[in-house]
Write a protein that holds these residues in place. Structure first.
Motif, PDB file in Angstrom:
ATOM      1  N   PHE A 306     -20.855  21.543 -25.549  1.00 49.79           N
ATOM      2  CA  PHE A 306     -20.221  22.750 -26.082  1.00 49.79           C
ATOM      3  C   PHE A 306     -20.465  23.940 -25.153  1.00 49.79           C
ATOM      4  O   PHE A 306     -19.547  24.671 -24.778  1.00 49.79           O
ATOM      5  N   SER A 307     -21.747  24.125 -24.711  1.00 49.37           N
ATOM      6  CA  SER A 307     -22.040  25.301 -23.884  1.00 49.37           C
ATOM      7  C   SER A 307     -21.367  25.171 -22.516  1.00 49.37           C
ATOM      8  O   SER A 307     -20.848  26.133 -21.967  1.00 49.37           O
ATOM      9  N   ARG A 308     -21.325  23.924 -21.985  1.00 51.13           N
ATOM     10  CA  ARG A 308     -20.664  23.742 -20.682  1.00 51.13           C
ATOM     11  C   ARG A 308     -19.171  24.044 -20.809  1.00 51.13           C
ATOM     12  O   ARG A 308     -18.574  24.726 -19.990  1.00 51.13           O
ATOM     13  N   GLY A 309     -18.558  23.516 -21.890  1.00 47.64           N
ATOM     14  CA  GLY A 309     -17.129  23.731 -22.112  1.00 47.64           C
ATOM     15  C   GLY A 309     -16.824  25.207 -22.309  1.00 47.64           C
ATOM     16  O   GLY A 309     -15.854  25.736 -21.764  1.00 47.64           O
ATOM     17  N   LEU A 310     -17.719  25.898 -23.059  1.00 48.28           N
ATOM     18  CA  LEU A 310     -17.488  27.320 -23.338  1.00 48.28           C
ATOM     19  C   LEU A 310     -17.528  28.127 -22.048  1.00 48.28           C
ATOM     20  O   LEU A 310     -16.666  28.974 -21.788  1.00 48.28           O
ATOM     21  N   ARG A 311     -18.539  27.813 -21.202  1.00 55.14           N
ATOM     22  CA  ARG A 311     -18.651  28.535 -19.922  1.00 55.14           C
ATOM     23  C   ARG A 311     -17.371  28.367 -19.105  1.00 55.14           C
ATOM     24  O   ARG A 311     -16.823  29.316 -18.560  1.00 55.14           O
ATOM     25  N   THR A 312     -16.884  27.108 -19.048  1.00 56.32           N
ATOM     26  CA  THR A 312     -15.688  26.833 -18.242  1.00 56.32           C
ATOM     27  C   THR A 312     -14.476  27.558 -18.827  1.00 56.32           C
ATOM     28  O   THR A 312     -13.671  28.136 -18.097  1.00 56.32           O
ATOM     29  N   GLN A 313     -14.367  27.522 -20.168  1.00 59.01           N
ATOM     30  CA  GLN A 313     -13.206  28.162 -20.776  1.00 59.01           C
ATOM     31  C   GLN A 313     -13.216  29.673 -20.559  1.00 59.01           C
ATOM     32  O   GLN A 313     -12.177  30.283 -20.304  1.00 59.01           O
ATOM     33  N   VAL A 314     -14.408  30.279 -20.616  1.00 60.59           N
ATOM     34  CA  VAL A 314     -14.497  31.715 -20.363  1.00 60.59           C
ATOM     35  C   VAL A 314     -14.077  32.012 -18.925  1.00 60.59           C
ATOM     36  O   VAL A 314     -13.276  32.922 -18.649  1.00 60.59           O
ATOM     37  N   LYS A 315     -14.578  31.166 -17.981  1.00 60.90           N
ATOM     38  CA  LYS A 315     -14.217  31.365 -16.569  1.00 60.90           C
ATOM     39  C   LYS A 315     -12.707  31.254 -16.385  1.00 60.90           C
ATOM     40  O   LYS A 315     -12.084  32.055 -15.696  1.00 60.90           O
ATOM     41  N   LEU A 316     -12.104  30.243 -17.015  1.00 60.60           N
ATOM     42  CA  LEU A 316     -10.663  30.037 -16.878  1.00 60.60           C
ATOM     43  C   LEU A 316      -9.891  31.215 -17.471  1.00 60.60           C
ATOM     44  O   LEU A 316      -8.894  31.668 -16.902  1.00 60.60           O
ATOM     45  N   ALA A 317     -10.372  31.721 -18.625  1.00 57.69           N
ATOM     46  CA  ALA A 317      -9.677  32.826 -19.270  1.00 57.69           C
ATOM     47  C   ALA A 317      -9.721  34.075 -18.396  1.00 57.69           C
ATOM     48  O   ALA A 317      -8.722  34.789 -18.223  1.00 57.69           O
ATOM     49  N   ILE A 318     -10.911  34.323 -17.770  1.00 59.92           N
ATOM     50  CA  ILE A 318     -11.039  35.494 -16.885  1.00 59.92           C
ATOM     51  C   ILE A 318     -10.111  35.337 -15.681  1.00 59.92           C
ATOM     52  O   ILE A 318      -9.382  36.256 -15.295  1.00 59.92           O
ATOM     53  N   ALA A 319     -10.109  34.104 -15.090  1.00 60.65           N
ATOM     54  CA  ALA A 319      -9.250  33.863 -13.926  1.00 60.65           C
ATOM     55  C   ALA A 319      -7.787  34.066 -14.301  1.00 60.65           C
ATOM     56  O   ALA A 319      -7.012  34.676 -13.546  1.00 60.65           O
TER      57      ALA A 319
END
Ligand code: SF4
Ligand code: SF4
Length: 326
Positions: A306-319
């Protein structure tokens, strides 16, 4: 004129023997390899794959024609160096014969009225082989025969020979876990070992459990074809039901394996066909945390994912937000 192609052709003609032993096993890995599709066994034995010609399976108790003392003689000769160069393949675990005395646990042949014990044959062949490949979880780490309370003291080849052991090629034991492993995983690793033995491919990169990283780098969960249900929070409550199978005991989050999405030739795959992953390729199988098979995976695995997925999703959203501004 000598070219790289003539060099490859010459090396392809050099015979390499395969000696496939079976210890404490069910022969499921041998059955699995017969289903290989990329490449098939026919491709390999007919030399259709460049660099893989000249392979000879001189010993496999399930598939070979010889039987009785004729079969055992292959092992005796191989221990005397008469089948060099060869790749040693083990299917099944190795028991502790000291516990069996005055009986024996695992005799794999008889020659001149003397039993050939698995551990003695492995000792003899491991001194001469170019490489050693453990096929299946039993051969790699002990698997089902070593499950608690492990009355025979069964071990995998990695533990038996030790992590520092190296074959003639300078490679440690290569493990191809799975109960059984995906058919293509077996042929691809064996093919790779032979190409490496001929200097036609780099040595395979192995992880901490001696698995080739190109096959076992991702978890069954990362490879899972229904992973979208997991991220969408759709849970199945029974085999084959629509949704992620986490509540049916799926161990895909903690098991490195590429068989969740497909088994052979694009068909099958454990979670793909509605069955939770039972963690059969994990070094701990069949003990916890892979068992109870239909019990929950450790909650920490969900939290990590969950935490790994959340980090990636936040990064993708910012990008994505930055790109929109451009
Ligand atoms: S928990 Fe199992 S069924 Fe669910 S997405 Fe992961 S691997 Fe697939
Ligand atoms: S049960 Fe899990 S570890 Fe075993 S083959 Fe299926 S996906 Fe791989």
């Amino acid at each position: 004129m000598f070219s790289i192609y003539t060099g490859i052709y010459a090396m392809a003609l050099e015979e390499i023997n395969l000696i496939w032993l079976e210890g404490l096993d069910c022969a499921g890995c041998t059955i699995s390899i017969k289903q290989a599709s990329n490449p098939t066994l026919i491709d390999i034995v007919t030399g259709a794959i460049p660099g893989l010609g000249g392979l000879k399976l001189v010993f496999n108790p399930t598939l070979m024609f010889e039987w009785g003392e004729d079969a055992s003689k292959v092992l005796v000769d191989a221990m005397e160096g008469k089948y060099d160069p060869f790749v040693l393949i083990l299917e099944g675990a190795i028991p502790d014969e000291a516990r069996a005395k005055p009986g024996v646990y695992c005799a794999i042949g008889e020659y001149n009225h003397k039993l050939l014990l698995l551990d003695e044959v492995v000792d003899g062949l491991s001194k001469k082989c170019a490489a050693a490949v453990a096929i299946g979880t039993c051969a790699s780490y002990g698997g089902i025969p070593s499950g608690k309370p492990n009355p025979t003291g069964a071990r995998g080849l990695l533990d038996y020979l030790g992590k520092k052991w190296k074959g003639g090629l300078g490679l440690p034991v290569i493990c191809v876990p799975g109960c059984p492993p995906r058919p293509d995983n077996i042929v691809q690793v064996l093919g790779h070992a032979v190409l490496a033995a001929r200097g036609l491919a780099p040595l395979p990169e192995l992880d901490e459990h001696h698995r080739p990283t190109y096959l076992y780098g991702d978890t069954a969960h990362e490879n899972c074809s229904i992973c979208g249900f997991f991220s969408g929070g759709v849970a199945g409550h029974g085999f084959g039901e629509r949704g992620c199978l986490g509540l049916v005991g799926c161990k895909g989050l903690i098991t490195h394996c590429n068989a969740s999405a497909t088994w052979m030739d694009g068909y099958g795959g454990c979670t793909e066909t509605g069955s939770p992953c039972i963690g059969c390729a994990d070094p701990n199988f069949p003990d916890p945390p892979t068992s109870p098979f239909f019990g929950d995976a450790p909650p920490i695995a969900y939290l990590k994912d969950f935490s790994r997925g959340l980090r990636t999703q936040v990064k993708l959203a910012i990008a994505a937000a930055k790109r929109r501004k451009i």
